[in-house]
Motif scaffolding. Structure first.
Motif, PDB file in Angstrom:
ATOM      1  N   GLY A  12      43.491  40.950  49.595  1.00 44.02           N
ATOM      2  CA  GLY A  12      42.943  42.117  48.901  1.00 44.02           C
ATOM      3  C   GLY A  12      41.441  42.084  48.689  1.00 44.02           C
ATOM      4  O   GLY A  12      40.872  43.032  48.155  1.00 44.02           O
ATOM      5  N   TYR A  13      40.756  41.011  49.107  1.00 46.19           N
ATOM      6  CA  TYR A  13      39.305  40.891  48.950  1.00 46.19           C
ATOM      7  C   TYR A  13      38.625  41.163  50.290  1.00 46.19           C
ATOM      8  O   TYR A  13      38.945  40.531  51.294  1.00 46.19           O
ATOM      9  N   ALA A  33      38.775  46.209  44.439  1.00 43.36           N
ATOM     10  CA  ALA A  33      38.785  47.302  43.453  1.00 43.36           C
ATOM     11  C   ALA A  33      37.370  47.592  42.944  1.00 43.36           C
ATOM     12  O   ALA A  33      37.134  47.710  41.748  1.00 43.36           O
ATOM     13  N   ASN A  34      36.413  47.680  43.875  1.00 42.59           N
ATOM     14  CA  ASN A  34      35.009  47.984  43.558  1.00 42.59           C
ATOM     15  C   ASN A  34      34.337  46.975  42.637  1.00 42.59           C
ATOM     16  O   ASN A  34      33.375  47.300  41.951  1.00 42.59           O
ATOM     17  N   THR A  35      34.846  45.749  42.594  1.00 42.18           N
ATOM     18  CA  THR A  35      34.269  44.690  41.771  1.00 42.18           C
ATOM     19  C   THR A  35      33.987  43.480  42.660  1.00 42.18           C
ATOM     20  O   THR A  35      34.828  43.125  43.490  1.00 42.18           O
ATOM     21  N   ASN A  36      32.816  42.871  42.486  1.00 44.49           N
ATOM     22  CA  ASN A  36      32.457  41.695  43.273  1.00 44.49           C
ATOM     23  C   ASN A  36      33.021  40.422  42.658  1.00 44.49           C
ATOM     24  O   ASN A  36      33.049  40.271  41.436  1.00 44.49           O
ATOM     25  N   PHE A  37      33.447  39.507  43.533  1.00 41.30           N
ATOM     26  CA  PHE A  37      33.967  38.203  43.147  1.00 41.30           C
ATOM     27  C   PHE A  37      33.365  37.161  44.080  1.00 41.30           C
ATOM     28  O   PHE A  37      32.848  37.492  45.145  1.00 41.30           O
ATOM     29  N   VAL A  38      33.454  35.903  43.695  1.00 41.80           N
ATOM     30  CA  VAL A  38      33.035  34.792  44.551  1.00 41.80           C
ATOM     31  C   VAL A  38      34.296  34.085  45.032  1.00 41.80           C
ATOM     32  O   VAL A  38      35.155  33.739  44.223  1.00 41.80           O
ATOM     33  N   LEU A  39      34.410  33.891  46.351  1.00 47.40           N
ATOM     34  CA  LEU A  39      35.567  33.232  46.946  1.00 47.40           C
ATOM     35  C   LEU A  39      35.108  31.956  47.641  1.00 47.40           C
ATOM     36  O   LEU A  39      34.253  31.996  48.521  1.00 47.40           O
TER      37      LEU A  39
END
Length: 182
Positions: A12-13, A33-39
């Motif tokens: 989903g990212y 979902a229009n939000t940034n994350f660090v993977l």
């Protein structure tokens, strides 16, 4: 190696930018979902159940445990969209690492992914120190950074966590907290 994950969607990212890579994996900015994350993708060393394999799995478990403790400590982690404190969002195993990490000499079928929130308006201390024309730290800024660093290390040590790789590249500073960036 490196850009094989860009613009791919995993769990989903959508992976938008490679932040860094090392001997054991790669780190990306991803959006969900229009939000940034660090993977952070960590290679799982396969093969015989040697000490390398056991140490690899142990280091993954240790990192997740440390992030869980940090997330519990940071009361701001009530929301996965938090922008001021590091928070563990989720973890997942990614299969087919040969195609994901893109390294022809890495023959594994999986990697482990640790997802944390993305700290907006942040920069590595190393970038600030190496770009003195763009960033000027006054004494108040230096004291703020050092005080924050000491406070976070104190919390880590109180939770029996030892950070074994403290260096300017691993210290994130929110630019809104330093007085003079031009």
């Amino acid at each position: 190696m490196g850009h094989s994950l860009l613009n791919k969607e995993l769990n989903g990212y959508l992976l938008k930018k490679l932040l860094g890579k090392g001997a054991f994996g790669e780190v990306y900015i991803g959006e969900k979902a229009n939000t940034n994350f660090v993977l952070k993708f960590i290679k799982i060393i396969q093969g015989d159940k040697s000490n390398n394999y056991k140490n690899n799995i142990l280091s993954i478990i240790t990192e997740i445990s440390a992030l869980k403790k940090i997330t519990e400590y940071n009361t701001q982690c009530d929301s996965a969209i938090n922008n001021s404190a590091l928070c563990l969002v989720e973890t997942f195993i990614n299969f087919d690492t040969e195609n994901i990490i893109g390294s022809s000499n890495f023959k594994s079928d999986q990697s482990f992914c640790i997802v944390t929130n993305f700290l907006s308006n942040s920069i590595e201390l190393d970038t600030i120190l190496n770009n003195r024309n763009s960033y000027r730290l006054d004494l108040e800024d230096i004291l703020y950074i050092m005080s924050s660093l000491i406070s976070q290390l104190f919390q880590l040590h109180n939770n029996n966590i030892v950070h074994s790789d403290i260096k300017p590249q691993n210290i994130i500073v929110q630019t809104s907290n330093i007085s003079n960036s031009y």
